[in-house]
Design a protein around this motif. Structure first.
Motif, PDB file in Angstrom:
ATOM      1  N   PRO A  57       4.550  -7.581 -15.096  1.00  0.00           N
ATOM      2  CA  PRO A  57       3.106  -7.909 -15.938  1.00  0.00           C
ATOM      3  C   PRO A  57       2.081  -8.367 -15.038  1.00  0.00           C
ATOM      4  O   PRO A  57       0.923  -7.647 -15.417  1.00  0.00           O
ATOM      5  CB  PRO A  57       3.932  -9.028 -17.002  1.00  0.00           C
ATOM      6  N   LEU A  58       1.988  -9.080 -14.187  1.00  0.00           N
ATOM      7  CA  LEU A  58       1.114  -9.414 -13.362  1.00  0.00           C
ATOM      8  C   LEU A  58       0.579  -8.201 -12.506  1.00  0.00           C
ATOM      9  O   LEU A  58      -0.868  -8.040 -12.426  1.00  0.00           O
ATOM     10  CB  LEU A  58       1.351 -10.662 -12.420  1.00  0.00           C
ATOM     11  N   ASN A  59       1.278  -7.364 -11.910  1.00  0.00           N
ATOM     12  CA  ASN A  59       0.732  -6.090 -11.369  1.00  0.00           C
ATOM     13  C   ASN A  59       0.079  -5.204 -12.552  1.00  0.00           C
ATOM     14  O   ASN A  59      -0.990  -4.756 -11.964  1.00  0.00           O
ATOM     15  CB  ASN A  59       1.994  -5.342 -10.807  1.00  0.00           C
ATOM     16  N   SER A  60       0.814  -5.292 -13.527  1.00  0.00           N
ATOM     17  CA  SER A  60       0.068  -4.100 -14.360  1.00  0.00           C
ATOM     18  C   SER A  60      -1.399  -4.781 -15.100  1.00  0.00           C
ATOM     19  O   SER A  60      -2.234  -3.920 -15.305  1.00  0.00           O
ATOM     20  CB  SER A  60       0.873  -4.076 -15.772  1.00  0.00           C
ATOM     21  N   TYR A  61      -1.304  -6.141 -15.083  1.00  0.00           N
ATOM     22  CA  TYR A  61      -2.712  -6.695 -15.472  1.00  0.00           C
ATOM     23  C   TYR A  61      -3.728  -6.512 -14.526  1.00  0.00           C
ATOM     24  O   TYR A  61      -4.557  -6.293 -14.541  1.00  0.00           O
ATOM     25  CB  TYR A  61      -2.217  -8.113 -15.704  1.00  0.00           C
ATOM     26  N   GLY A  62      -3.303  -6.621 -13.005  1.00  0.00           N
ATOM     27  CA  GLY A  62      -4.085  -6.414 -12.020  1.00  0.00           C
ATOM     28  C   GLY A  62      -4.843  -5.169 -11.773  1.00  0.00           C
ATOM     29  O   GLY A  62      -6.064  -4.968 -11.645  1.00  0.00           O
ATOM     30  N   TYR A  63      -3.625  -4.179 -12.090  1.00  0.00           N
ATOM     31  CA  TYR A  63      -4.191  -2.795 -12.098  1.00  0.00           C
ATOM     32  C   TYR A  63      -5.500  -2.522 -13.116  1.00  0.00           C
ATOM     33  O   TYR A  63      -6.354  -1.814 -13.072  1.00  0.00           O
ATOM     34  CB  TYR A  63      -3.206  -1.576 -12.381  1.00  0.00           C
ATOM     35  N   TYR A  64      -4.977  -2.839 -14.426  1.00  0.00           N
ATOM     36  CA  TYR A  64      -5.810  -2.754 -15.756  1.00  0.00           C
ATOM     37  C   TYR A  64      -7.222  -3.346 -15.470  1.00  0.00           C
ATOM     38  O   TYR A  64      -8.346  -2.732 -15.712  1.00  0.00           O
ATOM     39  CB  TYR A  64      -5.263  -3.472 -16.767  1.00  0.00           C
TER      40      TYR A  64
END
Length: 325
Positions: A205-212
């Motif tokens: 989730p944190l990686n996906s958030y960062g990408y977004y």
């Protein structure tokens, strides 16, 4: 020169490879993070394209690859932009191959051709990727690139042990120019490790958030002419500094939301971010045993089950609700 690699230990590098290692184009990769925005939301997620490129070169050497293939291995990521694959999202490159599109242009505008010429190599040899069968293979096959980033990320981030890495590498072999494994157990271990990388880490989730968020920042910066596409050929810190110096309050606000204390909840009913699932990237190593080559999924119900589960997970969208920034 001697390289002490975290995965493969000490290796002596000389001649053309040592000179390429010292080139500006390769040294630049020390400032390009492998995981895109990951280092902004978790400082320990900090593997660089340089570490990976050197690792792939060493692995190709360990597997008996030619000097030419070691050169290709060292240079295979040389055209990665700042923030790696995030720029594919920014430019809406669905195949995530922008760095491949610009590869030869980056090579030709670097000192690489002159270094190769000095050692009687033609830089255009690098372009013929199909000849580098240890370095690159289409999924679901193993290749040095895929093996290295899986082992390197998971070991660096404490998700696998050094002993597991060493045991796996002892099982790796080459048959007819293709990387394969000697035991079903090693194939099962790597399959599980690969999905720790591509699901548990990439889609964390944190990686996906960062990408977004970083994708939004970079798109906005392009729209406002704060950045131009050519700026992505710098490095992560240079581009970040350009964004911070822009004086744009919207961009500053979004950048300030990229940190490790963000609280997220996976919530399909109420969400702030929908991160779309893509094509299922499945692995199915070949096992070469008793003179016979077989896909791991044929001889291992565990691998087959892992792939069926991963296919579903990789195609699902991720819905995140931001609890606290």
């Amino acid at each position: 020169m001697t390289i002490d690699d975290a995965i493969y230990g000490e290796h002596h590098i000389d001649g053309v490879l040592a000179e390429l290692l010292q080139s500006k184009a390769v040294q630049r990769l020390k400032k390009i993070h492998q995981g895109g925005a990951s280092f902004l939301v978790n400082p320990t997620w900090n593997v660089t394209r340089y570490e990976h490129s050197v690792g792939v070169m060493i692995l190709v050497k360990m597997l008996g690859g030619s000097v030419e293939e070691q050169i290709a291995a060292l240079l295979h990521d040389i055209s990665h932009t700042a923030f790696s694959h995030i720029v594919d999202h920014v430019l809406e490159e669905k195949d995530e191959d922008y760095h491949e599109q610009i590869f030869m242009d980056v090579i030709e505008h670097s000192e690489v051709p002159s270094i190769l010429q000095k050692y009687d190599y033609d830089y255009r040899m690098i372009e013929k990727w199909e000849q580098w069968t240890l370095l690159e293979q289409p999924l679901p096959n193993l290749c040095a690139d895929r093996v290295d980033y899986t082992l390197r990320d998971l070991y660096t981030y404490g998700m696998i042990s050094k002993q597991e890495v060493c045991s796996f590498l002892e099982d790796v072999t080459v048959h007819n120019g293709q990387i394969c494994l000697q035991s079903v157990q090693a194939a099962e271990w790597f399959t599980e490790a690969y999905y720790k990388e591509t699901i548990d880490f990439f889609l964390h989730p944190l990686n996906s958030y960062g990408y977004y968020i970083l994708t939004k920042v970079l798109k906005e910066a392009l729209r406002k002419n704060i950045l131009h596409v050519s700026n992505f050929l710098a490095d992560d810190e240079t581009v970040l500094q350009m964004l911070r110096n822009s004086g744009d309050s919207e961009i500053e606000k979004m950048l300030s939301s990229l940190h490790s204390k963000v609280e997220l909840e996976e919530n399909r009913a109420e969400y702030d971010i929908c991160y779309k699932g893509g094509k299922a990237r499945l692995i199915d190593p070949c096992v070469y045993k008793n003179g016979k080559m077989q896909r791991a999924s044929v001889v291992s119900p565990f691998v087959k089950q892992c792939n069926e589960k991963a296919k579903k997970q990789l195609q699902q969208n991720i819905y995140l609700k931001i609890q606290n920034v």
